[in-house]
Design a protein around this motif. Sequence first.
Motif, PDB file in Angstrom:
ATOM      1  N   TRP A   1      43.009-130.599 -31.824  1.00 65.67           N
ATOM      2  CA  TRP A   1      44.320-131.241 -31.774  1.00 65.67           C
ATOM      3  C   TRP A   1      44.115-132.726 -32.038  1.00 65.67           C
ATOM      4  O   TRP A   1      43.242-133.340 -31.433  1.00 65.67           O
ATOM      5  CB  TRP A   1      44.935-131.028 -30.400  1.00 65.67           C
ATOM      6  CG  TRP A   1      46.339-131.530 -30.313  1.00 65.67           C
ATOM      7  CD1 TRP A   1      46.717-132.820 -30.115  1.00 65.67           C
ATOM      8  CD2 TRP A   1      47.527-130.782 -30.439  1.00 65.67           C
ATOM      9  NE1 TRP A   1      48.082-132.912 -30.101  1.00 65.67           N
ATOM     10  CE2 TRP A   1      48.605-131.678 -30.304  1.00 65.67           C
ATOM     11  CE3 TRP A   1      47.784-129.446 -30.653  1.00 65.67           C
ATOM     12  CZ2 TRP A   1      49.932-131.256 -30.371  1.00 65.67           C
ATOM     13  CZ3 TRP A   1      49.112-129.036 -30.714  1.00 65.67           C
ATOM     14  CH2 TRP A   1      50.155-129.937 -30.577  1.00 65.67           C
ATOM     15  N   GLN A   2      44.914-133.285 -32.922  1.00 71.80           N
ATOM     16  CA  GLN A   2      44.766-134.704 -33.238  1.00 71.80           C
ATOM     17  C   GLN A   2      46.095-135.409 -33.051  1.00 71.80           C
ATOM     18  O   GLN A   2      47.060-135.118 -33.748  1.00 71.80           O
ATOM     19  CB  GLN A   2      44.263-134.882 -34.667  1.00 71.80           C
ATOM     20  CG  GLN A   2      42.886-134.297 -34.849  1.00 71.80           C
ATOM     21  CD  GLN A   2      42.325-134.559 -36.227  1.00 71.80           C
ATOM     22  OE1 GLN A   2      42.966-135.156 -37.066  1.00 71.80           O
ATOM     23  NE2 GLN A   2      41.119-134.110 -36.455  1.00 71.80           N
ATOM     24  N   GLY A   3      46.111-136.326 -32.126  1.00 74.12           N
ATOM     25  CA  GLY A   3      47.305-137.137 -31.906  1.00 74.12           C
ATOM     26  C   GLY A   3      48.418-136.375 -31.216  1.00 74.12           C
ATOM     27  O   GLY A   3      48.211-135.317 -30.640  1.00 74.12           O
ATOM     28  N   GLU A   4      49.597-136.955 -31.289  1.00 74.71           N
ATOM     29  CA  GLU A   4      50.774-136.329 -30.701  1.00 74.71           C
ATOM     30  C   GLU A   4      51.374-135.353 -31.690  1.00 74.71           C
ATOM     31  O   GLU A   4      51.178-135.460 -32.893  1.00 74.71           O
ATOM     32  CB  GLU A   4      51.807-137.391 -30.340  1.00 74.71           C
ATOM     33  CG  GLU A   4      51.374-138.306 -29.223  1.00 74.71           C
ATOM     34  CD  GLU A   4      52.476-139.272 -28.829  1.00 74.71           C
ATOM     35  OE1 GLU A   4      53.447-139.443 -29.585  1.00 74.71           O
ATOM     36  OE2 GLU A   4      52.366-139.844 -27.740  1.00 74.71           O
ATOM     37  N   GLY A   5      52.139-134.432 -31.168  1.00 77.05           N
ATOM     38  CA  GLY A   5      52.825-133.488 -32.037  1.00 77.05           C
ATOM     39  C   GLY A   5      54.089-133.019 -31.376  1.00 77.05           C
ATOM     40  O   GLY A   5      54.362-133.333 -30.221  1.00 77.05           O
ATOM     41  N   GLY A   6      54.858-132.276 -32.115  1.00 79.30           N
ATOM     42  CA  GLY A   6      56.087-131.746 -31.565  1.00 79.30           C
ATOM     43  C   GLY A   6      57.031-131.310 -32.651  1.00 79.30           C
ATOM     44  O   GLY A   6      56.635-131.122 -33.796  1.00 79.30           O
ATOM     45  N   MET A   7      58.281-131.177 -32.264  1.00 84.12           N
ATOM     46  CA  MET A   7      59.319-130.774 -33.209  1.00 84.12           C
ATOM     47  C   MET A   7      60.414-131.825 -33.213  1.00 84.12           C
ATOM     48  O   MET A   7      60.748-132.384 -32.185  1.00 84.12           O
ATOM     49  CB  MET A   7      59.902-129.417 -32.789  1.00 84.12           C
ATOM     50  CG  MET A   7      58.904-128.296 -32.892  1.00 84.12           C
ATOM     51  SD  MET A   7      59.509-126.697 -32.292  1.00 84.12           S
ATOM     52  CE  MET A   7      61.199-126.650 -32.727  1.00 84.12           C
ATOM     53  N   ARG A   8      60.952-132.068 -34.403  1.00 86.35           N
ATOM     54  CA  ARG A   8      62.035-133.037 -34.550  1.00 86.35           C
ATOM     55  C   ARG A   8      63.278-132.382 -35.131  1.00 86.35           C
ATOM     56  O   ARG A   8      63.186-131.431 -35.891  1.00 86.35           O
ATOM     57  CB  ARG A   8      61.602-134.171 -35.484  1.00 86.35           C
ATOM     58  CG  ARG A   8      60.524-135.063 -34.938  1.00 86.35           C
ATOM     59  CD  ARG A   8      60.213-136.154 -35.962  1.00 86.35           C
ATOM     60  NE  ARG A   8      59.142-137.006 -35.545  1.00 86.35           N
ATOM     61  CZ  ARG A   8      59.301-138.249 -35.102  1.00 86.35           C
ATOM     62  NH1 ARG A   8      60.505-138.770 -35.014  1.00 86.35           N
ATOM     63  NH2 ARG A   8      58.260-138.960 -34.748  1.00 86.35           N
ATOM     64  N   ALA A   9      64.400-132.931 -34.797  1.00 85.15           N
ATOM     65  CA  ALA A   9      65.665-132.532 -35.400  1.00 85.15           C
ATOM     66  C   ALA A   9      65.724-133.125 -36.807  1.00 85.15           C
ATOM     67  O   ALA A   9      64.969-134.062 -37.122  1.00 85.15           O
ATOM     68  CB  ALA A   9      66.829-133.051 -34.559  1.00 85.15           C
ATOM     69  N   PRO A  10      66.584-132.611 -37.671  1.00 82.25           N
ATOM     70  CA  PRO A  10      66.708-133.192 -39.008  1.00 82.25           C
ATOM     71  C   PRO A  10      66.967-134.703 -38.997  1.00 82.25           C
ATOM     72  O   PRO A  10      66.561-135.419 -39.908  1.00 82.25           O
ATOM     73  CB  PRO A  10      67.883-132.433 -39.626  1.00 82.25           C
ATOM     74  CG  PRO A  10      67.853-131.102 -38.937  1.00 82.25           C
ATOM     75  CD  PRO A  10      67.428-131.419 -37.522  1.00 82.25           C
ATOM     76  N   SER A  11      67.566-135.199 -37.929  1.00 82.99           N
ATOM     77  CA  SER A  11      67.840-136.637 -37.817  1.00 82.99           C
ATOM     78  C   SER A  11      66.588-137.445 -37.495  1.00 82.99           C
ATOM     79  O   SER A  11      66.583-138.663 -37.565  1.00 82.99           O
ATOM     80  CB  SER A  11      68.878-136.890 -36.716  1.00 82.99           C
ATOM     81  OG  SER A  11      68.311-136.554 -35.447  1.00 82.99           O
ATOM     82  N   GLY A  12      65.496-136.756 -37.092  1.00 81.92           N
ATOM     83  CA  GLY A  12      64.274-137.433 -36.696  1.00 81.92           C
ATOM     84  C   GLY A  12      64.093-137.543 -35.199  1.00 81.92           C
ATOM     85  O   GLY A  12      63.035-137.920 -34.712  1.00 81.92           O
ATOM     86  N   ARG A  13      65.138-137.208 -34.437  1.00 76.78           N
ATOM     87  CA  ARG A  13      65.052-137.262 -32.971  1.00 76.78           C
ATOM     88  C   ARG A  13      64.085-136.187 -32.482  1.00 76.78           C
ATOM     89  O   ARG A  13      64.081-135.065 -32.967  1.00 76.78           O
ATOM     90  CB  ARG A  13      66.437-137.029 -32.377  1.00 76.78           C
ATOM     91  CG  ARG A  13      66.486-137.069 -30.866  1.00 76.78           C
ATOM     92  CD  ARG A  13      67.916-136.881 -30.348  1.00 76.78           C
ATOM     93  NE  ARG A  13      68.490-135.609 -30.709  1.00 76.78           N
ATOM     94  CZ  ARG A  13      68.332-134.474 -30.006  1.00 76.78           C
ATOM     95  NH1 ARG A  13      67.629-134.482 -28.900  1.00 76.78           N
ATOM     96  NH2 ARG A  13      68.902-133.361 -30.398  1.00 76.78           N
ATOM     97  N   TRP A  14      63.215-136.571 -31.519  1.00 73.53           N
ATOM     98  CA  TRP A  14      62.263-135.612 -30.963  1.00 73.53           C
ATOM     99  C   TRP A  14      63.002-134.555 -30.152  1.00 73.53           C
ATOM    100  O   TRP A  14      63.833-134.880 -29.303  1.00 73.53           O
ATOM    101  CB  TRP A  14      61.256-136.316 -30.046  1.00 73.53           C
ATOM    102  CG  TRP A  14      60.195-137.065 -30.781  1.00 73.53           C
ATOM    103  CD1 TRP A  14      60.127-138.410 -30.983  1.00 73.53           C
ATOM    104  CD2 TRP A  14      59.045-136.513 -31.423  1.00 73.53           C
ATOM    105  NE1 TRP A  14      59.005-138.736 -31.707  1.00 73.53           N
ATOM    106  CE2 TRP A  14      58.319-137.582 -31.993  1.00 73.53           C
ATOM    107  CE3 TRP A  14      58.548-135.223 -31.581  1.00 73.53           C
ATOM    108  CZ2 TRP A  14      57.138-137.405 -32.702  1.00 73.53           C
ATOM    109  CZ3 TRP A  14      57.377-135.041 -32.290  1.00 73.53           C
ATOM    110  CH2 TRP A  14      56.682-136.127 -32.834  1.00 73.53           C
ATOM    111  N   LEU A  15      62.674-133.277 -30.392  1.00 74.68           N
ATOM    112  CA  LEU A  15      63.202-132.171 -29.601  1.00 74.68           C
ATOM    113  C   LEU A  15      62.186-131.734 -28.554  1.00 74.68           C
ATOM    114  O   LEU A  15      62.548-131.352 -27.449  1.00 74.68           O
ATOM    115  CB  LEU A  15      63.535-130.976 -30.504  1.00 74.68           C
ATOM    116  CG  LEU A  15      64.589-131.229 -31.577  1.00 74.68           C
ATOM    117  CD1 LEU A  15      64.697-130.034 -32.498  1.00 74.68           C
ATOM    118  CD2 LEU A  15      65.928-131.545 -30.926  1.00 74.68           C
ATOM    119  N   ALA A  16      60.920-131.762 -28.927  1.00 76.22           N
ATOM    120  CA  ALA A  16      59.822-131.426 -28.022  1.00 76.22           C
ATOM    121  C   ALA A  16      58.623-132.244 -28.470  1.00 76.22           C
ATOM    122  O   ALA A  16      58.416-132.442 -29.662  1.00 76.22           O
ATOM    123  CB  ALA A  16      59.494-129.941 -28.085  1.00 76.22           C
TER     124      ALA A  16
END
Length: 94
Positions: free
Chosen positions: A70-85
């Motif tokens: 695992w490298q760095g942070e990760g997650g999922m974003r909304a199409p707007s770029g806002r972090w979801l997770a």
Amino acid sequence: MDKRRAVVIGSGIGGLTAALALHRSGWQVTVLERAGSLEPVGAGIGLAPNAQRALDVVGLGDEIRSLAAWQGEGGMRAPSGRWLARTDAAAAAE
């Protein structure tokens, strides 16, 4: 009786995993790939949990996990770029 035959298009992770599973089930499998050779390109690969489970089924899950980093942070974003997770390496490893 003739063997069942399958053609798998693409030799990515999904295609090769499908080909392996079919072959182990007694199928004669042909894999078609557009690229002239299969060589590392230096890109990272992310596997969703269901993809990892598929690799577990064909007996490759533990080997793939042993190669994972695992490298760095990760997650999922909304199409707007806002972090979801969002998560980091320590939380992902846990």
